[in-house]
Design a protein around this motif. Structure first.
Motif, short mmCIF file in Angstrom:
data_model
loop_
_atom_site.label_atom_id
_atom_site.label_comp_id
_atom_site.label_asym_id
_atom_site.label_seq_id
_atom_site.Cartn_x
_atom_site.Cartn_y
_atom_site.Cartn_z
N SER A 103 21.70 -9.26 -12.24
CA SER A 103 20.43 -8.64 -11.90
C SER A 103 19.98 -7.78 -13.08
N LEU A 104 18.87 -8.16 -13.68
CA LEU A 104 18.43 -7.48 -14.91
C LEU A 104 17.49 -6.32 -14.60
N PRO A 105 17.43 -5.34 -15.51
CA PRO A 105 16.50 -4.23 -15.28
C PRO A 105 15.06 -4.73 -15.26
N GLY A 106 14.27 -4.17 -14.36
CA GLY A 106 12.87 -4.59 -14.24
C GLY A 106 11.94 -3.57 -14.87
N PRO A 107 10.65 -3.78 -14.70
CA PRO A 107 9.66 -2.88 -15.29
C PRO A 107 9.68 -1.52 -14.60
N VAL A 108 9.25 -0.51 -15.32
CA VAL A 108 8.99 0.79 -14.71
C VAL A 108 7.54 0.78 -14.27
N ILE A 109 7.31 1.09 -12.99
CA ILE A 109 5.95 1.06 -12.44
C ILE A 109 5.34 2.46 -12.57
N SER A 110 4.10 2.50 -13.03
CA SER A 110 3.45 3.80 -13.25
C SER A 110 2.76 4.29 -11.97
N VAL A 111 2.45 5.57 -11.96
CA VAL A 111 1.75 6.17 -10.81
C VAL A 111 0.42 5.46 -10.58
N LYS A 112 -0.25 5.12 -11.67
CA LYS A 112 -1.54 4.43 -11.59
C LYS A 112 -1.38 3.06 -10.92
N GLU A 113 -0.28 2.41 -11.24
CA GLU A 113 -0.04 1.07 -10.66
C GLU A 113 0.28 1.17 -9.17
N VAL A 114 0.99 2.23 -8.78
CA VAL A 114 1.26 2.45 -7.35
C VAL A 114 -0.07 2.69 -6.62
N TYR A 115 -0.96 3.43 -7.26
CA TYR A 115 -2.26 3.69 -6.67
C TYR A 115 -3.04 2.38 -6.48
N LYS A 116 -2.96 1.50 -7.48
CA LYS A 116 -3.63 0.18 -7.38
C LYS A 116 -3.06 -0.62 -6.21
N LEU A 117 -1.73 -0.48 -6.00
CA LEU A 117 -1.09 -1.19 -4.89
C LEU A 117 -1.65 -0.70 -3.56
N TYR A 118 -1.72 0.63 -3.39
CA TYR A 118 -2.25 1.21 -2.15
C TYR A 118 -3.66 0.70 -1.89
N LYS A 119 -4.45 0.67 -2.94
CA LYS A 119 -5.84 0.22 -2.80
C LYS A 119 -5.87 -1.25 -2.35
N THR A 120 -5.03 -2.06 -2.95
CA THR A 120 -4.99 -3.48 -2.60
C THR A 120 -4.62 -3.66 -1.13
N ILE A 121 -3.59 -2.93 -0.70
CA ILE A 121 -3.14 -3.01 0.70
C ILE A 121 -4.26 -2.53 1.64
N ASP A 122 -4.87 -1.42 1.29
CA ASP A 122 -5.93 -0.86 2.13
C ASP A 122 -7.09 -1.83 2.28
N VAL A 123 -7.42 -2.51 1.20
CA VAL A 123 -8.56 -3.43 1.22
C VAL A 123 -8.23 -4.70 2.00
N LEU A 124 -6.99 -5.19 1.84
CA LEU A 124 -6.66 -6.50 2.40
C LEU A 124 -6.32 -6.47 3.90
N LEU A 125 -5.61 -5.45 4.34
CA LEU A 125 -5.04 -5.53 5.69
C LEU A 125 -5.93 -4.97 6.79
N ARG A 126 -5.92 -5.67 7.92
CA ARG A 126 -6.70 -5.26 9.07
C ARG A 126 -5.85 -5.25 10.34
N LYS A 127 -6.38 -4.72 11.39
CA LYS A 127 -5.70 -4.63 12.69
C LYS A 127 -5.06 -5.97 13.08
N ASP A 128 -3.88 -5.89 13.63
CA ASP A 128 -3.11 -7.05 14.11
C ASP A 128 -2.51 -7.91 13.00
N ASP A 129 -2.81 -7.60 11.74
CA ASP A 129 -2.14 -8.31 10.65
C ASP A 129 -0.65 -7.97 10.64
N TYR A 130 0.11 -8.77 9.92
CA TYR A 130 1.54 -8.50 9.73
C TYR A 130 1.73 -8.06 8.28
N LEU A 131 2.52 -7.00 8.08
CA LEU A 131 2.89 -6.59 6.72
C LEU A 131 4.41 -6.57 6.63
#
Lengths: 308, 308
Positions: A103-131
């Motif tokens: 198992s090799l070391p992976g990338p370090v994720i930045s705070v900005k990238e985590v914020y982009k993830l939250y935005k993506t999740i917020d935009v994509l998911l709706r009631k009754d969806d599965y995550l």
């Protein structure tokens, strides 16, 4: 719609060689790359079974692009959250006698990238969806991210499942996801004690279910099948003996098939039967290959699901 | 000018881990990539020693681009012959107890790409230049390519050296290069018989030199130093004991330093002394790292070159 999340995606590179010899050079006869990471695996299984899902994943650099091309070829829908650093490539060496996994070391994720993830999740998911929150956490990401995402998504009526380990898992469990899918090792680590035998497993499942109000607990046990607790009911899933090529991806296949059939409106029993078939079919394929549709369908009739 | 040729370039990826455990996953703490392939190594050594050369190499895909970037960073001049298929990445695992080296399959080179190589060589090389034909042959390329290139280049007065093995080497030798640099194993395979002891080695060198009219034969013997036959004179190069980190690249360093100092007009003895220093310095560095300038210079006075 089902969404899988992979924070720590990878390319799994399998090297096939006769043997590894210390301080010598051996020839690798064949190299095979697979897109990997638990969430990516879950989405690939759902796709193979004819279902639909979106794989949300951090992907970066050339390796990230290669993974996207592979998912395109397979027809898996994905939403990439681009990371600046390169996605890792794990090395797995298959010799005549066994498998060595690195198992090799992976990338370090930045705070900005985590914020982009939250935005993506917020935009994509709706009631009754599965995550489905799957796998380990990359460097730079807080270990309570699954807990955070779970709380946030449950509020809008999303069905959250967690398949992880150690701190991200134990913190995630406290945020009361609808379901979790530990294997025996992960359940032991969650409870910080050894578990022996089915009675002990059931006690442990009840304990976790009551303590954290988790409606669905899917405990996978390799060749021993699985035990599930769904809305207070216990189920024992027994699987037939199959020729074992590689255990990689069996748990992912179980969760994928279970959620897919539940989302399609099938009964718990049917969903568990298909989950058992998918995980049994996964061990029949080599490397990081997942289950094949035909294997799943022909195994389905051989899976016994009994309400305990 | 010195030109090195690498038909089978590679990226060497070193994975550092405590140990390899069969059927288990281990964590890799550190990953380090090196540009590799014998000709590329030769040019990197010449560059490190303050000399000039051009590394001619087949490079392709993302890995080819990464190698170019690394050579750019080091300041090594190169002339890429672009291959459509991706340059290979070898995997080398350094554990606490030893090194496991895996040589991966490389690209298949097309007839058109071989034609591009010939054109590149024809355009670049002129009378009195050095052409160092180094390493193995990729798939798709005829095993007599070194022989072909050698004949073609000798005609215009280029000094051709071959450092290779098996068929490409034995066929190349028949085309009468100015020099060859086998190690003991390669010399044994060339003559198809076992060689034991220095008297035997010298006999073998004379035999090859006479049979194929090869003016310069450099036989490297690891910690035992080297024996050289140059224009009928025999030289014994003795090297001091140095702390051994990795033997990778010692032979390449020897050839590189020898040709560089010859091309600069130094005597055979000086060139052999610097070659001995470069190869000794190479084993002091870990992984696929080559010799360091300061080590070479401080070792130079400890190398004994005696005419036999």
């Amino acid at each position: 719609m089902i969404f899988s999340l992979t924070l720590n995606a990878a390319l799994d590179r399998f090297l096939y060689t006769d043997a590894l010899i210390e301080d010598d050079t051996v020839r690798v006869d064949r190299v095979k790359d697979y897109p990997a990471g638990k969430g990516v695996d879950v989405s690939r299984v759902i796709n193979e079974l004819g279902g639909h899902s979106v794989a949300v994943a951090f992907l970066g650099g050339h390796t990230g692009k290669v993974i996207e091309e592979m998912l395109d070829d397979e027809g898996v829908v994905y939403a990439t959250v681009r990371s600046e650093e390169e996605t890792r490539t794990n090395i797995l060496v298959q010799t005549g006698s066994g498998q060595y996994r690195m198992s090799l070391p992976g990338p370090v994720i930045s705070v900005k990238e985590v914020y982009k993830l939250y935005k993506t999740i917020d935009v994509l998911l709706r009631k009754d969806d599965y995550l489905l929150l799957c796998g380990s956490i990359p460097e730079g990401v807080s270990s309570d991210i699954y807990a955070q995402l779970c709380s946030r998504m449950r509020k809008i009526g999303v069905n959250v499942y967690i398949d992880s380990d150690k701190e991200p898992f134990s913190k995630g469990v406290e945020a009361k996801p609808r379901g979790i899918k530990p294997n025996i090792h992960e359940l032991q680590r969650l409870l910080n004690r050894e578990l022996i035998g089915e009675i002990d497993f059931r006690k442990a499942i009840s304990e976790v279910s009551n303590k954290y109000s988790i409606e669905e607990i899917l405990l996978t046990m390799g060749a021993e099948g699985a035990i599930a607790s769904v809305s207070g009911e216990f189920y024992r899933i027994r699987v037939p003996k199959v020729p074992v090529k590689s255990g990689v991806g069996a748990g992912d296949s179980f969760l994928a098939a279970y959620c897919m059939y539940r989302e399609l409106g099938e009964t718990v029993k049917t969903a568990l039967k298909m989950a058992g078939a998918a995980s049994s079919a996964a061990v029949m394929t080599p490397g990081t290959e997942l289950c094949r549709f035909d294997d799943v369908m022909s195994l389905a009739s051989k899976i016994a699901v009994e309400a305990l």
